[in-house]
Design an enzyme around this catalytic site. Structure first.
Site, PDB file in Angstrom:
ATOM      1  N   LEU A  71     -40.505   5.224  12.509  1.00 38.71           N
ATOM      2  CA  LEU A  71     -41.509   6.231  12.861  1.00 38.71           C
ATOM      3  C   LEU A  71     -40.992   6.967  14.089  1.00 38.71           C
ATOM      4  O   LEU A  71     -40.343   6.361  14.953  1.00 38.71           O
ATOM      5  CB  LEU A  71     -42.853   5.573  13.222  1.00 38.71           C
ATOM      6  CG  LEU A  71     -43.657   4.892  12.116  1.00 38.71           C
ATOM      7  CD1 LEU A  71     -44.896   4.230  12.709  1.00 38.71           C
ATOM      8  CD2 LEU A  71     -44.055   5.869  11.019  1.00 38.71           C
ATOM      9  N   ASP A  72     -41.293   8.267  14.179  1.00 37.12           N
ATOM     10  CA  ASP A  72     -40.920   9.008  15.390  1.00 37.12           C
ATOM     11  C   ASP A  72     -41.566   8.345  16.604  1.00 37.12           C
ATOM     12  O   ASP A  72     -42.631   7.726  16.486  1.00 37.12           O
ATOM     13  CB  ASP A  72     -41.422  10.461  15.311  1.00 37.12           C
ATOM     14  CG  ASP A  72     -40.664  11.282  14.273  1.00 37.12           C
ATOM     15  OD1 ASP A  72     -39.584  10.851  13.844  1.00 37.12           O
ATOM     16  OD2 ASP A  72     -41.173  12.360  13.903  1.00 37.12           O
ATOM     17  N   ARG A  73     -40.955   8.529  17.748  1.00 34.82           N
ATOM     18  CA  ARG A  73     -41.445   7.897  18.982  1.00 34.82           C
ATOM     19  C   ARG A  73     -42.927   8.214  19.247  1.00 34.82           C
ATOM     20  O   ARG A  73     -43.697   7.351  19.647  1.00 34.82           O
ATOM     21  CB  ARG A  73     -40.584   8.369  20.149  1.00 34.82           C
ATOM     22  CG  ARG A  73     -40.945   7.694  21.460  1.00 34.82           C
ATOM     23  CD  ARG A  73     -40.093   8.210  22.592  1.00 34.82           C
ATOM     24  NE  ARG A  73     -40.444   7.530  23.831  1.00 34.82           N
ATOM     25  CZ  ARG A  73     -39.910   7.805  25.002  1.00 34.82           C
ATOM     26  NH1 ARG A  73     -38.984   8.720  25.105  1.00 34.82           N
ATOM     27  NH2 ARG A  73     -40.290   7.156  26.080  1.00 34.82           N
TER      28      ARG A  73
END
Length: 317
Positions: free
Chosen positions: A143-145
């Site tokens: 998942l993106d940060r």
């Protein structure tokens, strides 16, 4: 700072560990040791499998005995972990499902899934610090940060293989919730727009729609409408970097507080709601359990900030 004197290890390879390359196995065993050192000890023959030298691409077999030489892990590892102890303990509370084979957690926004890109510490490092006895912990997906929500971790290699196959065969369904600008048109149920990834000199990744990009597909469903925004359920069919963020922007409805693909005017409209982070949340993940074959659906609730934002939008304030 004291460090333990390392000693030679002899590790017997289990059936679950078989099939992986020796270099990847050593990276799991020697956490914190630079890749360059792992390849050096392989090249010098300090690592032995069944008392013989092996090349980095050697694939381990069940019953192999691996000799791992004494390697001093850099003292900085303790220094890296200690400032993040609070994050580690918070992560323990974020676990929403766990059994012998898999673990799912509700990843907080602002936490990277793994160290790298200038970050020394991420979710997977925190989990390993939390579970020092675990022989195997690997991310199934990313998942993106700044994206929160369901993140799946495999606790056995066989589970990782099974779940990766489901991802490849599109047998895993991911549902995200995103708050987007304006009134999404109900007839737009899908965006198919090829995506091209560019890496800037800074190392930052920027993705754009381009005919030269990879085929990309996201399905959309309106969940709730507000005066100047729409809550969308987004289900990516392909798994490209920043896919949902770029596809919503391409459709003319960027996501709230997206620092790369968003709209500052829209963000200002939301100021009174207290929102100050990307409104993109991995709400649910549906997959087949790698051991039992049972269909699983793991859901992650929205955090307090996202819930409060929606509540205020509903009230029209």
């Amino acid at each position: 700072m004291k460090t333990e004197t390392p000693s030679v290890q002899h590790v017997a390879i289990s059936a679950d560990e078989a099939g992986q390359r020796i270099d990847n196995f050593l990276r799991t065993q020697l956490k914190g040791v630079p890749k360059s050192m792992i390849y050096r000890i392989l090249r010098k023959g300090e690592v032995r499998v069944n008392k013989k030298r092996v090349k980095p691409e050697y694939k381990l077999l069940a019953g192999d005995e691996v000799r791992i030489p004494p390697v001093r892990v850099a003292e900085r590892e303790d220094a890296v972990v200690s400032p993040h102890l609070q994050k580690v303990s918070a992560l323990s509370d974020a676990i929403i499902y766990e059994d012998e084979h898999i673990l799912a957690l509700n990843k907080p926004s602002g936490t990277a899934v793994h160290g790298g890109s200038g970050l020394s510490f991420g979710v997977i490092e925190a989990l390993r610090a939390l579970r020092p006895e675990a022989r195997f912990l690997e991310l199934v997906h990313r998942l993106d940060r700044d994206t929160s929500g369901v993140l799946l971790v495999a606790k056995k290699r066989a589970a990782l293989r099974s779940l990766h196959e489901q991802l490849r065969e599109k047998g895993m369904q991911k549902d995200y919730l995103a708050l987007v600008r304006g009134q999404w048109q109900s007839h737009v149920k899908e965006v198919q727009a090829p995506l091209l990834k560019n890496i800037l000199q800074s190392g930052e990744r920027i993705v754009r729609v381009s005919s030269e990009g990879k085929p990309s597909q996201t399905r959309f469903k309106v969940e709730e409408r507000y005066a100047f925004a729409t809550l969308m359920r987004c289900s990516p069919v392909t798994g490209r970097t920043h896919q949902i963020r770029v596809h919503t922007q391409h459709a003319g409805h960027p996501i709230a507080f997206d620092d790369r693909y968003g709209d500052r005017g829209f963000d200002r409209q939301l100021a009174d709601t207290g929102l100050n982070r990307l409104f993109l949340h991995a709400a649910a993940l549906r997959f087949t359990h790698p051991k039992t074959g049972e269909e699983m659906r793991v859901e992650a609730p929205l955090d307090e900030m996202l819930r409060r934002c929606l509540k205020m939008l509903r009230s029209g304030k």
